[in-house]
Scaffold this motif. Sequence first.
Motif, mmCIF file in Angstrom:
data_model
loop_
_atom_site.group_PDB
_atom_site.id
_atom_site.type_symbol
_atom_site.label_atom_id
_atom_site.label_comp_id
_atom_site.label_asym_id
_atom_site.label_seq_id
_atom_site.Cartn_x
_atom_site.Cartn_y
_atom_site.Cartn_z
ATOM 1 N N SER A 11 -14.520 -25.097 19.548
ATOM 2 C CA SER A 11 -15.154 -24.889 18.842
ATOM 3 C C SER A 11 -16.282 -23.902 19.106
ATOM 4 O O SER A 11 -17.198 -23.369 18.045
ATOM 5 C CB SER A 11 -15.323 -26.595 18.370
ATOM 6 N N PHE A 12 -17.068 -23.797 20.435
ATOM 7 C CA PHE A 12 -17.488 -23.187 20.147
ATOM 8 C C PHE A 12 -17.980 -20.998 19.393
ATOM 9 O O PHE A 12 -19.017 -20.171 19.747
ATOM 10 C CB PHE A 12 -18.509 -22.333 21.870
ATOM 11 N N MET A 70 -18.095 -18.116 18.073
ATOM 12 C CA MET A 70 -18.523 -17.993 16.096
ATOM 13 C C MET A 70 -17.253 -17.279 15.751
ATOM 14 O O MET A 70 -16.368 -16.616 15.757
ATOM 15 C CB MET A 70 -20.061 -17.178 17.139
ATOM 16 N N THR A 74 -11.437 -16.879 26.646
ATOM 17 C CA THR A 74 -11.506 -18.059 26.511
ATOM 18 C C THR A 74 -9.480 -18.734 25.894
ATOM 19 O O THR A 74 -8.895 -17.421 24.648
ATOM 20 C CB THR A 74 -12.125 -17.491 24.418
ATOM 21 N N TYR A 119 -20.215 -21.774 14.096
ATOM 22 C CA TYR A 119 -19.186 -22.238 15.165
ATOM 23 C C TYR A 119 -19.575 -23.883 14.751
ATOM 24 O O TYR A 119 -20.087 -24.251 13.739
ATOM 25 C CB TYR A 119 -20.281 -22.061 16.283
ATOM 26 N N HIS A 120 -18.903 -24.453 15.184
ATOM 27 C CA HIS A 120 -18.341 -26.462 14.921
ATOM 28 C C HIS A 120 -18.983 -26.923 16.240
ATOM 29 O O HIS A 120 -19.136 -27.369 16.664
ATOM 30 C CB HIS A 120 -16.789 -26.498 14.949
ATOM 31 N N PRO A 121 -20.192 -27.127 16.080
ATOM 32 C CA PRO A 121 -21.093 -28.156 16.909
ATOM 33 C C PRO A 121 -20.176 -29.693 16.933
ATOM 34 O O PRO A 121 -20.147 -30.083 15.848
ATOM 35 C CB PRO A 121 -22.618 -28.127 16.317
ATOM 36 N N ASN A 147 -11.956 -30.171 12.751
ATOM 37 C CA ASN A 147 -12.261 -30.103 14.815
ATOM 38 C C ASN A 147 -11.607 -31.412 15.339
ATOM 39 O O ASN A 147 -11.468 -32.649 14.434
ATOM 40 C CB ASN A 147 -13.747 -30.561 14.159
ATOM 41 N N PRO A 169 -17.624 -14.198 22.293
ATOM 42 C CA PRO A 169 -19.037 -15.429 22.984
ATOM 43 C C PRO A 169 -19.938 -14.590 24.130
ATOM 44 O O PRO A 169 -20.942 -15.241 24.023
ATOM 45 C CB PRO A 169 -17.679 -16.626 23.560
#
Length: 214
Positions: free
Chosen positions: A185-186, A188, A14, A113-115, A206, A145
């Motif tokens: 962004s995925f 957590m 990641t 998280y930021h969808p 974002n 993750p």
Amino acid sequence: MSALEIQVKGLFATPVAAIMLPGAETRNAELTDIILKRRETHPSVKASNIGGWHSTRDFTNWGGKPALDLMTIAQSAVNQMTTDRTGKSIRPDWTVEAWANVTGAYGSNAVHYHPGSFWSGAYYVADGGCAEDSTLGGEFEMLDPRGAAPMMHAPMLKFAGEDGLSAGSAETIVPRPGLLFIFPSFLMHSVRPYRGTGLRISIAFNFGVYPSGN
């Protein structure tokens, strides 16, 4: 028996970037003034924040030149960290949203998280003393993750290597003024409770792309 020569490659890593920006003292003084004045006249948005103040997500509209300059730097960084499907460098037509956070005593951010985004990040304007005193908390926490999978069958074991000890748990970053931090962004993440008496000020953002229809 002698030790075997083993080549280990960390697959499916990641990407996380931490960049100390030059000129932070002047930039942060300007941003602190802008953000605290905004806080005086606009109520907090309720998002992941537990306590503290969370601005609307249009920081680039009200943050003036310092906000635009910061997002330009952040965009340059995410461009360097992004390629197309063949591995070639690419500069997407990013959509950008950003907001300010001011956290006082006992404030934190719940796990989230930021969808709808590709890259997310934060810039630290003030750390409330966290960098100098670890007892104050306020760390940015990132969860593996893969979830608890690496710990499910043998929680007493860890993977050997530099990053093996956090498998199935979390890594943290201690905020410090001038630190720009970028992550997918995925991922957590949360902010641990801040136990100081000052203010922990950050700008979160974002970078996303419009759906291509393909």
